[in-house]
Design an enzyme around this catalytic site. Structure first.
Site, mmCIF file in Angstrom:
data_model
loop_
_atom_site.group_PDB
_atom_site.id
_atom_site.type_symbol
_atom_site.label_atom_id
_atom_site.label_comp_id
_atom_site.label_asym_id
_atom_site.label_seq_id
_atom_site.Cartn_x
_atom_site.Cartn_y
_atom_site.Cartn_z
ATOM 1 N N ALA A 8 47.605 -43.968 4.194
ATOM 2 C CA ALA A 8 48.745 -44.881 4.263
ATOM 3 C C ALA A 8 48.762 -45.951 3.185
ATOM 4 O O ALA A 8 49.714 -46.724 3.113
ATOM 5 C CB ALA A 8 48.776 -45.557 5.635
ATOM 6 N N SER A 9 47.735 -46.021 2.340
ATOM 7 C CA SER A 9 47.668 -47.103 1.366
ATOM 8 C C SER A 9 48.365 -46.802 0.049
ATOM 9 O O SER A 9 48.616 -47.717 -0.744
ATOM 10 C CB SER A 9 46.204 -47.479 1.091
ATOM 11 N N SER A 121 51.223 -28.526 0.459
ATOM 12 C CA SER A 121 51.530 -28.431 -0.970
ATOM 13 C C SER A 121 52.212 -27.102 -1.255
ATOM 14 O O SER A 121 51.912 -26.092 -0.605
ATOM 15 C CB SER A 121 50.249 -28.529 -1.798
ATOM 16 N N TYR A 133 41.884 -25.990 -3.866
ATOM 17 C CA TYR A 133 42.902 -26.883 -3.306
ATOM 18 C C TYR A 133 43.947 -26.078 -2.542
ATOM 19 O O TYR A 133 44.309 -26.410 -1.405
ATOM 20 C CB TYR A 133 43.557 -27.655 -4.448
ATOM 21 N N ALA A 135 43.660 -23.240 -1.122
ATOM 22 C CA ALA A 135 43.103 -22.684 0.115
ATOM 23 C C ALA A 135 43.156 -23.698 1.250
ATOM 24 O O ALA A 135 43.472 -23.353 2.396
ATOM 25 C CB ALA A 135 41.666 -22.224 -0.111
ATOM 26 N N LYS A 137 45.283 -26.164 1.574
ATOM 27 C CA LYS A 137 46.671 -26.390 1.967
ATOM 28 C C LYS A 137 47.243 -25.177 2.702
ATOM 29 O O LYS A 137 48.076 -25.325 3.612
ATOM 30 C CB LYS A 137 47.524 -26.726 0.734
#
Length: 223
Positions: A8-9, A121, A133, A135, A137
């Site tokens: 959330a930042s 993604s 990455y 995999a 998602k």
């Protein structure tokens, strides 16, 4: 309405938290970084999602959560022959294991009309140089469809938003300079606020018949 939003930042997570606050939601944000603002209705917990004991302790103390948005994420890219096992494991812990831990703790307590949204993604379908990455998602889609089938009888929906390259700090991450993002056909990167608008809709009562779906926000990149 009370949403728990991870990441959330900054980036998409921050945009979603901001949009939900504007829509009248109460938001609890989780991130390793400090709170992005001190808006009314926002509570921030500076925690690492790969520390399950601390996260479970927080979840046990949260009440009346009606929605979970898992937006925390990181990109590490490498071609075959140069895969980094620890980078792959770190992405799996953050994207997949954290999603499972959060949903496992919160789903039994969600009311009818509850919502779960995972930020995936477009690369979940596969992308050269991004296999580890992609995999993680793709795994989110499997989780979401399975949870959607389980939770549909209770009126709870689960969906994945899958953006293409989005204008967030992740685009400038030094760890991905060997594989720069591709500009979508619309001639610009997706805006985090556009992803947040879709998230806000999927969390609304009007989206009650949409569940188990991966919805792309790709600027034409999938055409």
């Amino acid at each position: 309405m009370h949403a728990l939003v991870t990441g959330a930042s900054s980036g998409i997570g921050a945009a979603i938290a901001t949009r939900l606050l504007a829509d009248g939601w109460r938001v609890t944000g989780l991130d390793r970084a400090p709170a992005p603002h001190d808006a009314a209705g926002y509570a921030h917990h500076q925690l690492d999602l790969t520390e399950p004991v601390r996260i479970r302790d927080l979840l046990d103390r949260l009440d009346d959560v009606t929605a979970l948005v898992h937006a925390a994420g990181v990109m590490r890219a490498a071609p075959l022959g140069a895969l980094d096992a620890e980078a792959g494991a770190a992405m799996w812990r953050l994207h997949v294991e954290a999603a499972a831990m959060l949903a496992d703790a919160l789903a039994p307590r969600l009311p009818a009309g509850g919502r779960i949204v995972l930020i995936g993604s477009r690369t979940s379908a596969g992308a050269a140089g991004r296999s580890q990455y992609a995999a993680t998602k793709a795994a989110l889609v499997g989780l979401a469809r399975s949870w959607a089938a389980e939770l549909a009888p209770r009126g709870i929906t689960v969906n994945v938003i899958a953006p293409a390259a989005t204008d967030t700090p992740m685009l400038a991450d030094p760890a991905r300079t060997t594989l720069p993002p591709r500009l979508p056909p619309i001639g610009r990167f997706v805006r985090a606020e556009e992803v947040a608008a879709l998230a806000a809709f999927l969390l609304s009562a009007e989206a009650g018949a949409i569940t188990g779906q991966q919805i792309l926000v790709c600027g034409g990149a999938s055409l």
